[in-house]
Design a protein around this motif. Structure first.
Motif, short mmCIF file in Angstrom:
data_model
loop_
_atom_site.label_atom_id
_atom_site.label_comp_id
_atom_site.label_asym_id
_atom_site.label_seq_id
_atom_site.Cartn_x
_atom_site.Cartn_y
_atom_site.Cartn_z
N ALA A 18 0.80 -1.21 0.00
CA ALA A 18 0.00 0.00 0.00
C ALA A 18 0.83 1.27 0.00
O ALA A 18 0.40 2.28 0.48
CB ALA A 18 -0.98 0.01 1.19
N ARG A 19 2.04 1.24 -0.61
CA ARG A 19 2.83 2.46 -0.77
C ARG A 19 2.70 2.93 -2.21
O ARG A 19 3.07 2.21 -3.14
CB ARG A 19 4.30 2.21 -0.42
CG ARG A 19 4.54 2.02 1.06
CD ARG A 19 6.01 1.88 1.36
NE ARG A 19 6.54 0.66 0.78
CZ ARG A 19 7.82 0.30 0.88
NH1 ARG A 19 8.69 1.07 1.50
NH2 ARG A 19 8.24 -0.84 0.34
N MET A 81 -2.37 6.24 12.41
CA MET A 81 -2.67 5.64 11.11
C MET A 81 -1.40 5.08 10.45
O MET A 81 -1.47 4.08 9.73
CB MET A 81 -3.32 6.66 10.19
CG MET A 81 -4.75 7.01 10.57
SD MET A 81 -5.63 7.74 9.17
CE MET A 81 -7.09 8.37 9.99
N TRP A 82 -0.26 5.73 10.69
CA TRP A 82 1.00 5.19 10.17
C TRP A 82 1.29 3.81 10.77
O TRP A 82 1.55 2.85 10.04
CB TRP A 82 2.15 6.15 10.51
CG TRP A 82 3.49 5.48 10.57
CD1 TRP A 82 4.21 4.98 9.52
CD2 TRP A 82 4.26 5.20 11.75
NE1 TRP A 82 5.38 4.41 9.96
CE2 TRP A 82 5.44 4.52 11.33
CE3 TRP A 82 4.08 5.46 13.11
CZ2 TRP A 82 6.42 4.10 12.23
CZ3 TRP A 82 5.05 5.03 14.00
CH2 TRP A 82 6.20 4.37 13.57
N TYR A 83 1.19 3.70 12.09
CA TYR A 83 1.56 2.46 12.74
C TYR A 83 0.53 1.35 12.51
O TYR A 83 0.88 0.18 12.38
CB TYR A 83 1.74 2.69 14.24
CG TYR A 83 2.36 1.53 14.96
CD1 TYR A 83 3.74 1.32 14.94
CD2 TYR A 83 1.57 0.61 15.66
CE1 TYR A 83 4.32 0.25 15.58
CE2 TYR A 83 2.14 -0.47 16.31
CZ TYR A 83 3.52 -0.65 16.28
OH TYR A 83 4.09 -1.72 16.92
N ASP A 84 -0.75 1.74 12.46
CA ASP A 84 -1.82 0.75 12.38
C ASP A 84 -2.25 0.42 10.95
O ASP A 84 -3.29 -0.22 10.76
CB ASP A 84 -3.05 1.25 13.16
CG ASP A 84 -2.94 0.96 14.64
OD1 ASP A 84 -2.01 0.25 15.04
OD2 ASP A 84 -3.79 1.46 15.41
N ASN A 96 -10.58 1.99 4.23
CA ASN A 96 -10.50 3.07 3.24
C ASN A 96 -9.72 4.28 3.75
O ASN A 96 -9.69 5.32 3.09
CB ASN A 96 -11.91 3.51 2.82
CG ASN A 96 -11.89 4.31 1.53
OD1 ASN A 96 -11.20 3.94 0.58
ND2 ASN A 96 -12.63 5.41 1.50
N ARG A 97 -9.07 4.16 4.88
CA ARG A 97 -8.22 5.26 5.34
C ARG A 97 -7.08 5.46 4.34
O ARG A 97 -6.70 4.52 3.63
CB ARG A 97 -7.67 4.95 6.74
CG ARG A 97 -8.71 5.11 7.84
CD ARG A 97 -8.16 4.70 9.20
NE ARG A 97 -9.11 5.01 10.26
CZ ARG A 97 -8.93 4.69 11.54
NH1 ARG A 97 -7.84 4.03 11.91
NH2 ARG A 97 -9.84 5.01 12.44
N PRO A 98 -6.51 6.65 4.27
CA PRO A 98 -5.53 6.96 3.21
C PRO A 98 -4.34 6.02 3.12
O PRO A 98 -3.89 5.70 2.02
CB PRO A 98 -5.08 8.39 3.57
CG PRO A 98 -6.21 8.97 4.33
CD PRO A 98 -6.81 7.83 5.11
N VAL A 99 -3.81 5.57 4.26
CA VAL A 99 -2.61 4.72 4.21
C VAL A 99 -2.95 3.30 3.78
O VAL A 99 -2.37 2.79 2.81
CB VAL A 99 -1.85 4.74 5.55
CG1 VAL A 99 -0.61 3.85 5.47
CG2 VAL A 99 -1.43 6.17 5.91
N PRO A 100 -3.88 2.60 4.44
CA PRO A 100 -4.18 1.23 3.98
C PRO A 100 -4.77 1.18 2.58
O PRO A 100 -4.61 0.19 1.87
CB PRO A 100 -5.18 0.71 5.03
CG PRO A 100 -5.75 1.92 5.66
CD PRO A 100 -4.64 2.93 5.67
#
Length: 320
Positions: A18-19, A81-84, A96-100
């Motif tokens: 997911a990057r 959100m970064w860690y999770d 649907n959060r931006p990182v995942p």
């Protein structure tokens, strides 16, 4: 071949972790990293802390201080959100959060969260005092490190202890005005602290599969639904009178006291319905109802406190 000659439909914009290979993030995605719904609660409770605290503060410096507290909450949300991101990808509520979802790289979320957190602490120290700034730094670390990285995935008491992070903002605001703390500020903390477990345990009851798939040891997954329902009821019974404390401590008026009592009774009624809920109730309407009402309860309580403190500043007495 130049990249602009390749049809976009043939380009894989995300990797398996997911990057993004091509940045898909817009301003809305970075705003979502701040957890705006949580931030709105932080801002409301912080404003109450500012206005309820004895003493005065320059309006411009007060506005900067409030902005600093809001940015601190946003920075902590971004770090969360970064860690999770790995478990957020598994859960339907957070997928649907931006990182995942792959719109923001984890490294970008980390840098954004660290930058906002550092900025918020510096701003608060310069606008008010360094005790308040240190308290804000502690709050951010408590949520991002102690709760997110330490407790959330390891103990069934994650929400109970971690809920303190969300309860600190009115105390931070109080200390920004006074340079210290008082029992009145602790009462504001206690309301949010006691509200957090029944609020999130109600959610966990109808999201058990999500939490189970993510491996998060929420109370229903570890101790069962029946035990969770009992815990919700006990916390709700304790919360109801604590919600009236601002009236008894003199930072709110009789109208607040009466409304807080009625809201507390309603909270307990909702919790009792959850307690009596049948194990085979797949719809879990009482739990969903309590979860929805708990949001109304907290916003109503602090909304009333806000009106009460504004009215007290205007008339010199707590008419509300």
């Amino acid at each position: 071949m130049m990249i602009d000659e390749v049809p976009l439909s043939t380009i894989d914009l995300t990797t398996t972790d997911a990057r993004p290979l091509i940045s898909l993030a817009g301003p809305g995605d970075y705003f979502a990293l701040l957890k705006p719904r949580v931030m709105s609660l932080v801002v409301l409770t912080a404003v109450v802390g500012f206005l309820a605290a004895p003493g005065e503060m320059n309006p411009i410096l007060g506005s900067v201080s409030l902005l600093a507290i809001a940015l601190g909450a946003g920075g902590a949300g971004a770090l969360n959100m970064w860690y999770d991101a790995d478990i957020d990808r598994i859960m339907s509520r957070t997928a649907n959060r931006p990182v995942p979802a792959g719109r923001i790289a984890r490294e970008s979320a980390l840098a954004f969260g660290v930058a906002l957190s550092a900025l918020s602490v510096m701003l608060l120290g310069l606008a008010s005092n360094w005790f308040a700034a240190g308290f804000l730094a502690f709050t951010i670390l408590f949520y991002a490190v102690f709760y997110t990285m330490g407790l959330k995935r390891r103990t069934v008491q994650n929400i109970v202890i971690g809920g303190a992070a969300g309860a600190f903002p009115p105390m931070v605001a109080w200390s920004a005005v006074t340079g210290g703390l008082a029992w009145e500020s602790f009462a504001l903390f206690l309301i949010i602290f006691l509200w957090t477990p029944p609020h999130f345990w109600a959610l966990a009851l109808f999201k058990m599969k999500d939490y189970g798939a993510a491996g998060i040891p929420m109370l229903p997954n570890v101790s069962g639904a029946a035990s969770t329902r009992r815990h919700i009821f006990v916390y709700s019974v304790i919360l109801a009178p604590v919600g009236v404390l601002p009236f008894w401590l003199g930072i709110a008026g009789p109208i607040y006291g009466a409304m807080a009592t009625l809201l507390g009774v309603q909270f307990v009624v909702h919790a009792y319905r959850v307690l009596r809920m049948a194990d085979e109730d797949i719809a879990m309407r009482p739990a969903k109802s309590l979860f929805g009402f708990s949001i109304v309860y907290l916003f109503a309580l602090f909304g009333l406190l806000l009106l009460s403190t504004i009215a007290a500043a205007e008339f010199g007495i707590h008419v509300l």
